[in-house]
Design an enzyme around this catalytic site. Sequence first.
Site, mmCIF file in Angstrom:
data_model
loop_
_atom_site.group_PDB
_atom_site.id
_atom_site.type_symbol
_atom_site.label_atom_id
_atom_site.label_comp_id
_atom_site.label_asym_id
_atom_site.label_seq_id
_atom_site.Cartn_x
_atom_site.Cartn_y
_atom_site.Cartn_z
ATOM 1 N N LYS A 5 2.414 -3.507 6.723
ATOM 2 C CA LYS A 5 2.837 -3.596 5.256
ATOM 3 C C LYS A 5 4.504 -3.496 4.818
ATOM 4 O O LYS A 5 4.978 -3.867 4.129
ATOM 5 C CB LYS A 5 2.069 -2.499 4.462
ATOM 6 C CG LYS A 5 0.554 -2.795 4.105
ATOM 7 C CD LYS A 5 0.289 -4.068 3.581
ATOM 8 C CE LYS A 5 -1.202 -4.399 3.491
ATOM 9 N NZ LYS A 5 -1.435 -5.526 2.876
ATOM 10 N N SER A 14 0.874 -1.112 -0.025
ATOM 11 C CA SER A 14 -0.015 0.113 0.109
ATOM 12 C C SER A 14 0.663 1.333 0.099
ATOM 13 O O SER A 14 1.905 1.101 0.630
ATOM 14 C CB SER A 14 -0.744 0.074 1.142
ATOM 15 O OG SER A 14 -1.426 1.203 1.380
ATOM 16 N N TYR A 70 -1.248 -1.393 11.125
ATOM 17 C CA TYR A 70 -1.728 -1.858 9.653
ATOM 18 C C TYR A 70 -0.660 -1.497 8.599
ATOM 19 O O TYR A 70 -0.049 -2.260 8.033
ATOM 20 C CB TYR A 70 -3.077 -1.222 9.306
ATOM 21 C CG TYR A 70 -3.310 -1.337 7.727
ATOM 22 C CD1 TYR A 70 -2.995 -0.326 6.886
ATOM 23 C CD2 TYR A 70 -3.497 -2.813 7.115
ATOM 24 C CE1 TYR A 70 -3.125 -0.610 5.641
ATOM 25 C CE2 TYR A 70 -3.624 -2.839 5.711
ATOM 26 C CZ TYR A 70 -3.351 -1.705 4.941
ATOM 27 O OH TYR A 70 -3.542 -1.791 3.621
HETATM 28 C C1 WQD Z 1 -9.858 8.939 1.578
HETATM 29 C C2 WQD Z 1 -10.017 10.385 1.840
HETATM 30 C C3 WQD Z 1 -10.391 10.964 4.045
HETATM 31 C C4 WQD Z 1 -13.918 8.759 4.693
HETATM 32 C C5 WQD Z 1 -7.073 4.148 3.343
HETATM 33 C C6 WQD Z 1 -5.787 3.088 3.855
HETATM 34 C C7 WQD Z 1 -5.087 2.582 2.732
HETATM 35 C C8 WQD Z 1 -5.914 1.828 1.955
HETATM 36 C C9 WQD Z 1 -7.090 2.737 1.400
HETATM 37 C C10 WQD Z 1 -6.089 -0.435 2.596
HETATM 38 C C11 WQD Z 1 -9.354 10.927 2.982
HETATM 39 C C12 WQD Z 1 -11.542 11.394 3.370
HETATM 40 C C13 WQD Z 1 -12.723 9.389 4.021
HETATM 41 C C14 WQD Z 1 -15.039 9.667 5.097
HETATM 42 C C15 WQD Z 1 -13.927 11.591 4.331
HETATM 43 N N1 WQD Z 1 -6.580 0.687 2.780
HETATM 44 N N2 WQD Z 1 -12.934 10.458 3.940
HETATM 45 N N3 WQD Z 1 -14.892 11.036 5.032
HETATM 46 O O1 WQD Z 1 -7.469 7.049 4.195
HETATM 47 O O2 WQD Z 1 -6.305 7.639 1.716
HETATM 48 O O3 WQD Z 1 -6.378 5.081 2.812
HETATM 49 O O4 WQD Z 1 -7.699 3.207 2.580
HETATM 50 O O5 WQD Z 1 -5.057 -0.913 1.912
HETATM 51 O O6 WQD Z 1 -3.905 1.747 3.365
HETATM 52 O O7 WQD Z 1 -5.231 4.116 4.411
HETATM 53 O O8 WQD Z 1 -8.570 6.145 2.144
HETATM 54 O O9 WQD Z 1 -11.108 6.171 1.777
HETATM 55 O O10 WQD Z 1 -10.386 6.292 4.137
HETATM 56 O O11 WQD Z 1 -10.023 8.348 2.802
HETATM 57 O O12 WQD Z 1 -13.613 12.925 4.222
HETATM 58 O O13 WQD Z 1 -16.018 9.247 5.602
HETATM 59 O O14 WQD Z 1 -11.521 10.680 1.994
HETATM 60 O O15 WQD Z 1 -10.097 11.996 5.124
HETATM 61 O O16 WQD Z 1 -8.804 12.159 2.918
HETATM 62 P P1 WQD Z 1 -7.259 6.537 2.819
HETATM 63 P P2 WQD Z 1 -10.164 6.719 2.487
#
Ligand code: WQD
Length: 341
Positions: free
Chosen positions: A156, A127, A152
């Site tokens: 990785k 990741s 987590y």
């Molecule tokens: C994306 C953006 C949030 C939810 C994570 C893991 C990564 C991988 C993918 C496993 C951010 C914003 C999110 C919400 C929001 N997972 N957000 N409201 O954090 O980039 O990556 O998932 O492998 O390892 O770290 O993805 O979709 O959680 O967030 O505003 O209800 O959306 O702040 O900016 P992220 P995400």
Amino acid sequence: MKHKIIVTGGLGFIGSHVVVELQNEGFEVIIIDDLSNSSVAVLNGITAITGKKPVFEKLDLRDKPSVIDFFKRHHDIIGVIHFAASKAVGESVNLPLLYYENNLNSLIYILQELYKKDTANFIFSSSCTVYGQADTLPITESESIKNAESPYGNTKQIGEEIIRDTCKVSENLKAIALRYFNPIGAHESAKIGELPIGTPQNLVPFITQTGIGLREQLSVFGDDYPTEDGTCIRDYIHVVDLAKAHVAALKRLIDNKNAENYEVFNIGTGKGSSVLDVIKSFESVANKKLNYKIVDRRQGDVIAAYADTHKANTVLGWKAQLNLEDALASAWKWEQKIRNT
Ligand code: WQD
């Protein structure tokens, strides 16, 4: 003779899409899954798409004797694509030992079995989280690895090091780690897709569940970041494009074109989109307004992360073909399908 490949976590979101693409390319697939975060019904979706039912064995990869027995029974495999892992960032902060045991022991037991074989190919689901907040954007594979923000993310990083060190001393084990950016969307058939259990932690499933009325309102975690519209930027890649990158990586290993025994590739579109960009794009593809509000930042979020995809484009011969709208349209179609609307 068909190449036989093991896909661990093959009933999960990304794993199931990779199984479809492997079958489309003529591989014979054996799925291992412990069903802790997936459903055996996904097998029907895969079979409905490809017309071929993969072999499935329920197996807890933390059980070393079972892993040894499994590999004895399936000695004619050419390799493993390894997705099986716990993957909720927030949960890992509260349950570190569960994450270190599940994500690292299972990896070690699989590598111990592959290490015994005359030849073995291994693809690891990694990741972009290993980069933390990158110093330079877009992010290349030579970007420094930061101290992980969560257990987590640490599994990785440690996982990659375990694979690297094992390949260094093994003549016959070759491996590729794929560092995913943000996988979203679903197969165009809407027969497989993301099935988050409980409240989605990720942005796009929360958006589609809000759009369908399952959730009242999306909370946008902060609009005071140093970006154009104040919200965080990510590289959202269609899960089918991501799946095809795994086939490209496996072919590189099989064709033995691997320059070194262990290689790493960033898998993204190369394009950054803000949270508000994603919301606007969803409203356009779904033709409806999304109910959202701006709230405080979420701890651990990086400001921006999007991939430099040059290495995957040139060395793997792979490039994302689908864009954000395609991915959101497929995610929306899938949400409507599973809610039967
Ligand atoms: C994306 C953006 C949030 C939810 C994570 C893991 C990564 C991988 C993918 C496993 C951010 C914003 C999110 C919400 C929001 N997972 N957000 N409201 O954090 O980039 O990556 O998932 O492998 O390892 O770290 O993805 O979709 O959680 O967030 O505003 O209800 O959306 O702040 O900016 P992220 P995400």
